[in-house]
Design a protein around this motif. Structure first.
Motif, PDB file in Angstrom:
ATOM      1  N   LEU A  19       5.412   3.777  -9.611  1.00 31.02           N
ATOM      2  CA  LEU A  19       4.868   3.736  -8.259  1.00 31.02           C
ATOM      3  C   LEU A  19       3.923   4.875  -7.969  1.00 31.02           C
ATOM      4  N   GLY A  20       3.765   5.780  -8.924  1.00 30.24           N
ATOM      5  CA  GLY A  20       2.847   6.881  -8.744  1.00 30.24           C
ATOM      6  C   GLY A  20       3.511   8.240  -8.822  1.00 30.24           C
ATOM      7  N   ASP A  21       2.716   9.271  -9.019  1.00 29.62           N
ATOM      8  CA  ASP A  21       3.274  10.607  -9.079  1.00 29.62           C
ATOM      9  C   ASP A  21       3.152  11.249  -7.700  1.00 29.62           C
TER      10      ASP A  21
ATOM     11  N   GLY B 225       7.345  11.952 -10.357  1.00 31.11           N
ATOM     12  CA  GLY B 225       6.871  10.639  -9.933  1.00 31.11           C
ATOM     13  C   GLY B 225       8.033   9.741  -9.595  1.00 31.11           C
TER      14      GLY B 225
ATOM     15  N   ASP C 161       0.803  -1.220   0.000  1.00 28.66           N
ATOM     16  CA  ASP C 161       0.000   0.000   0.000  1.00 28.66           C
ATOM     17  C   ASP C 161       0.838   1.274   0.000  1.00 28.66           C
ATOM     18  N   TYR C 162       2.151   1.153  -0.078  1.00 31.92           N
ATOM     19  CA  TYR C 162       2.998   2.342  -0.056  1.00 31.92           C
ATOM     20  C   TYR C 162       2.755   3.203  -1.292  1.00 31.92           C
ATOM     21  N   THR C 163       2.621   4.490  -1.103  1.00 35.90           N
ATOM     22  CA  THR C 163       2.574   5.432  -2.221  1.00 35.90           C
ATOM     23  C   THR C 163       3.994   5.834  -2.589  1.00 35.90           C
ATOM     24  N   ALA C 164       4.132   6.615  -3.671  1.00 37.19           N
ATOM     25  CA  ALA C 164       5.458   7.108  -4.059  1.00 37.19           C
ATOM     26  C   ALA C 164       6.085   7.917  -2.925  1.00 37.19           C
ATOM     27  N   ARG C 165       5.294   8.738  -2.275  1.00 39.15           N
ATOM     28  CA  ARG C 165       5.810   9.524  -1.144  1.00 39.15           C
ATOM     29  C   ARG C 165       6.192   8.634   0.033  1.00 39.15           C
ATOM     30  N   ASP C 166       5.461   7.546   0.241  1.00 40.59           N
ATOM     31  CA  ASP C 166       5.821   6.604   1.302  1.00 40.59           C
ATOM     32  C   ASP C 166       7.199   6.002   1.046  1.00 40.59           C
ATOM     33  N   TRP C 167       7.462   5.641  -0.215  1.00 38.43           N
ATOM     34  CA  TRP C 167       8.764   5.057  -0.539  1.00 38.43           C
ATOM     35  C   TRP C 167       9.881   6.066  -0.314  1.00 38.43           C
TER      36      TRP C 167
END
Length: 295
Positions: free
Chosen positions: A292-294, A213, A187-193
């Motif tokens: 992984l997302g923007d 991103g 469930d990690y977002t790009a910001r989480d990573w």
């Protein structure tokens, strides 16, 4: 030499000094085996680099009192930071100095790269492309890579090193985590990573906007080519923390909730295992890309 280095690091660790300089001094003290440190992480971290492996320039101009003049202080701090970052220069370009991995066989790895860097460096895109343009190009490359990996690699500069996709240091090492962290943190977002890997270069809100991103570059490598990172590999990164002594891999120290690097490691937030390896060309590892997302 140990006494000399202790004097230098004590001086650089003064609480009135800029935080970047204090962090550099802290990490040298934690990772140099023969240097004593009062830092709370000393008992569990680092201590991998023997003193006799180093060369050190004179510290005559960076010990003693800080100048009173503001202009002289700027010069003083610049010189002190330069001495600290050059402390391990003699070791650069060599094989990683940390412990070798105890893993066996071929290991799937992940390297994180921001979307804009990947777009401009690998795909030859325009510097000022929009987010939509970069995402569209990445989607095409992902599809081509999954269906025609060998041909795509040949079309997209096979001589590119993995590290060159993120920073222009041809002798640098590549920082990676194991692929299975994806299944552990679905469930990690790009910001989480960015936060949990403590990725460098995201200190300001504008940095996220510019990078657009985050992309995970997945590839395989022999486990025996992985090493535990030390201050040798992180000489220019004051935010680096030496890993635990009892582990043969490094370990990230996650950023705080507001994206800041903590001063000491919190055992309650253990971070993720990380490794380094020497550079590899893109065609040698045949990577696959995951968006992984923007930001």
């Amino acid at each position: 030499m140990a006494v000399y280095l202790q004097h230098l690091l004590d001086q650089a660790s003064h609480p009135d000094h800029p935080s970047d300089i204090r962090r550099l001094a802290r990490n040298h003290a934690l990772d140099l085996a023969d240097v004593r440190s009062a830092h709370p992480d000393t008992a569990t971290c680092g201590n991998q680099i023997p003193i006799n492996a180093l060369t050190c320039e004179s510290a005559d101009d960076v010990v003693g009192q800080v100048p009173d003049s503001a202009d002289q202080q700027i010069v003083y701090y610049d010189r002190l930071e330069r001495v600290l970052t050059r402390l391990l220069d003699a070791q650069r370009g060599e094989a990683p100095y940390g412990q070798i991995s105890t893993l066996q066989g071929t290991i799937r790895l992940i390297r994180m790269i921001d979307l804009r860097t990947l777009y401009t460096c690998w795909m030859g895109g325009r510097k000022f492309a929009s987010l939509q343009q970069m995402q569209a190009s990445l989607a095409r490359l992902q599809h081509q890579t999954e269906n025609r990996p060998q041909r795509v690699i040949q079309e997209h500069r096979p001589d590119f090193n993995l590290v060159w996709l993120a920073r222009h240091e041809p002798q640098a090492v590549v920082w990676v985590v194991l692929h299975d962290v994806f299944s552990q943190h679905p469930d990690y977002t790009a910001r989480d990573w960015v936060r949990y890997l403590a990725l460098p270069g995201y200190a300001r809100a504008a940095d996220y906007q510019h990078k657009a991103g985050l992309v995970a570059v997945e590839y395989e490598l022999d486990a025996q080519q992985l090493h535990k990172p030390t201050v040798v590999e992180a000489a220019n990164s004051p935010d680096f923390f030496p890993g635990y002594q009892h582990e043969v891999h490094g370990r990230t120290v996650p950023l705080s909730a507001d994206g800041q690097v903590p001063w000491s490691r919190a055992d309650s937030v253990p971070g993720l295992a990380e490794y380094v390896h020497t550079n590899r060309t893109v065609d040698a590892v045949q990577p696959r890309l995951h968006y992984l997302g923007d930001f």
